[in-house]
Design a protein around this motif. Structure first.
Motif, PDB file in Angstrom:
ATOM      1  N   TRP A 155       0.830  -1.210   0.000  1.00 37.64           N
ATOM      2  CA  TRP A 155       0.000   0.000   0.000  1.00 37.64           C
ATOM      3  C   TRP A 155       0.863   1.258   0.000  1.00 37.64           C
ATOM      4  O   TRP A 155       0.483   2.272  -0.594  1.00 37.64           O
ATOM      5  CB  TRP A 155      -0.962   0.013   1.193  1.00 37.64           C
ATOM      6  CG  TRP A 155      -0.331  -0.066   2.560  1.00 37.64           C
ATOM      7  CD1 TRP A 155      -0.171  -1.183   3.322  1.00 37.64           C
ATOM      8  CD2 TRP A 155       0.221   1.021   3.321  1.00 37.64           C
ATOM      9  NE1 TRP A 155       0.444  -0.869   4.517  1.00 37.64           N
ATOM     10  CE2 TRP A 155       0.691   0.479   4.547  1.00 37.64           C
ATOM     11  CE3 TRP A 155       0.357   2.391   3.097  1.00 37.64           C
ATOM     12  CZ2 TRP A 155       1.297   1.257   5.534  1.00 37.64           C
ATOM     13  CZ3 TRP A 155       0.959   3.176   4.080  1.00 37.64           C
ATOM     14  CH2 TRP A 155       1.419   2.612   5.280  1.00 37.64           C
ATOM     15  N   LEU A 156       2.036   1.187   0.636  1.00 39.74           N
ATOM     16  CA  LEU A 156       2.923   2.346   0.660  1.00 39.74           C
ATOM     17  C   LEU A 156       3.599   2.540  -0.697  1.00 39.74           C
ATOM     18  O   LEU A 156       3.766   3.674  -1.161  1.00 39.74           O
ATOM     19  CB  LEU A 156       3.966   2.185   1.766  1.00 39.74           C
ATOM     20  CG  LEU A 156       4.920   3.364   1.966  1.00 39.74           C
ATOM     21  CD1 LEU A 156       4.156   4.657   2.229  1.00 39.74           C
ATOM     22  CD2 LEU A 156       5.892   3.073   3.113  1.00 39.74           C
ATOM     23  N   THR A 157       3.974   1.437  -1.336  1.00 35.76           N
ATOM     24  CA  THR A 157       4.554   1.520  -2.680  1.00 35.76           C
ATOM     25  C   THR A 157       3.621   2.274  -3.623  1.00 35.76           C
ATOM     26  O   THR A 157       4.029   3.214  -4.317  1.00 35.76           O
ATOM     27  CB  THR A 157       4.818   0.109  -3.240  1.00 35.76           C
ATOM     28  OG1 THR A 157       5.723  -0.582  -2.378  1.00 35.76           O
ATOM     29  CG2 THR A 157       5.399   0.178  -4.643  1.00 35.76           C
ATOM     30  N   GLU A 158       2.356   1.870  -3.644  1.00 38.25           N
ATOM     31  CA  GLU A 158       1.396   2.500  -4.551  1.00 38.25           C
ATOM     32  C   GLU A 158       1.012   3.898  -4.084  1.00 38.25           C
ATOM     33  O   GLU A 158       0.753   4.790  -4.903  1.00 38.25           O
ATOM     34  CB  GLU A 158       0.151   1.624  -4.685  1.00 38.25           C
ATOM     35  CG  GLU A 158       0.407   0.268  -5.324  1.00 38.25           C
ATOM     36  CD  GLU A 158       0.925   0.361  -6.754  1.00 38.25           C
ATOM     37  OE1 GLU A 158       0.812   1.435  -7.376  1.00 38.25           O
ATOM     38  OE2 GLU A 158       1.449  -0.650  -7.252  1.00 38.25           O
ATOM     39  N   GLY A 159       0.983   4.097  -2.775  1.00 36.58           N
ATOM     40  CA  GLY A 159       0.676   5.427  -2.259  1.00 36.58           C
ATOM     41  C   GLY A 159       1.736   6.444  -2.638  1.00 36.58           C
ATOM     42  O   GLY A 159       1.425   7.582  -3.017  1.00 36.58           O
ATOM     43  N   ILE A 160       3.000   6.045  -2.552  1.00 39.11           N
ATOM     44  CA  ILE A 160       4.088   6.941  -2.955  1.00 39.11           C
ATOM     45  C   ILE A 160       3.997   7.251  -4.444  1.00 39.11           C
ATOM     46  O   ILE A 160       4.178   8.398  -4.870  1.00 39.11           O
ATOM     47  CB  ILE A 160       5.455   6.326  -2.596  1.00 39.11           C
ATOM     48  CG1 ILE A 160       5.653   6.335  -1.075  1.00 39.11           C
ATOM     49  CG2 ILE A 160       6.588   7.083  -3.286  1.00 39.11           C
ATOM     50  CD1 ILE A 160       6.909   5.621  -0.601  1.00 39.11           C
TER      51      ILE A 160
END
Length: 223
Positions: free
Chosen positions: A128-133
């Protein structure tokens, strides 16, 4: 004669297939973009914008986030691909169907080339952090999000930071503005160097991730 005609037809199809797979090569600012197009009906104007956006955005992201990023990237318009786009191994695969329906969504490029810049190793951290960034970067560096009708969503009580993409991106934007400027770059580097842990949030901000979300949610609900 019939056999000759069939052979000529097969040869023509083979030549066309080879030509379709032969990349066009574009070079600018020390970067190389290979463009492979399987769709003969792909809009030349969209193609030109994809190429232009790459050379506008990718060098900036490399400079800002990961100077060791590769300098040669391939764009592949794949007629068998039915989603929107995906990136991996220095290649971005695009759905021609998506761009027929959404020709203005050019900052798909910005999101996907950020994945190339990220180049996180396996199990570097939460997806989720990968895509959020990547969506935070699209918001911050996109060339025409407005033209695509793309924006970060308003807060809703049903949301959670693990929803990824634009919801997480809006949370990251709030963190950058009101809590810790530069946090996104710190998180990105930790993911790439595989030093990310749940404790990074409290180390960088003095609060746990859940506490940060609760503060964000309380403020966003009032606005």
């Amino acid at each position: 004669m019939k056999h000759c005609s069939i052979l000529l037809l097969l040869l023509a199809l083979l030549v066309c297939g080879v030509q379709a797979q032969t990349p066009e090569v574009f070079r600018e600012k020390g970067y190389t973009l290979n463009f492979v197009n399987q769709d003969p009906t792909f809009d030349p104007a969209v193609k030109a914008r994809l190429i232009k956006t790459f050379f506008e955005v990718y060098p900036v992201l490399v400079d800002q986030y990961n100077k060791a990023s590769i300098k040669e990237v391939t764009f592949f318009v794949d007629t068998t691909y039915k989603a929107v786009a995906e990136a991996g191994g220095g290649r971005v695969r695009f759905s021609p169907g998506w761009f027929r329906a959404h020709p203005g969504d050019i900052d798909v490029v910005t999101h996907e080339v950020m994945h190339i810049v990220q180049s996180y190793p396996h199990r570097a951290g939460p997806g989720w952090l990968t895509e959020g960034i990547a969506d935070y970067v699209r918001y911050a560096y996109g060339v025409d999000n407005r033209g695509a009708g793309w924006s970060l969503p308003a807060y809703a009580a049903s949301q959670h930071y693990t929803n990824a993409y634009r919801i997480t991106a809006r949370f990251l934007l709030w963190l950058e503005k009101y809590v810790k400027p530069g946090l996104v770059k710190t998180l990105d580097d930790a993911m790439r160097t595989k030093t990310y842990t749940d404790g990074i949030w409290s180390k960088q901000t003095g609060k746990s991730l859940d506490d940060l979300w609760q503060t964000y949610a309380a403020q966003a609900a009032k606005s």
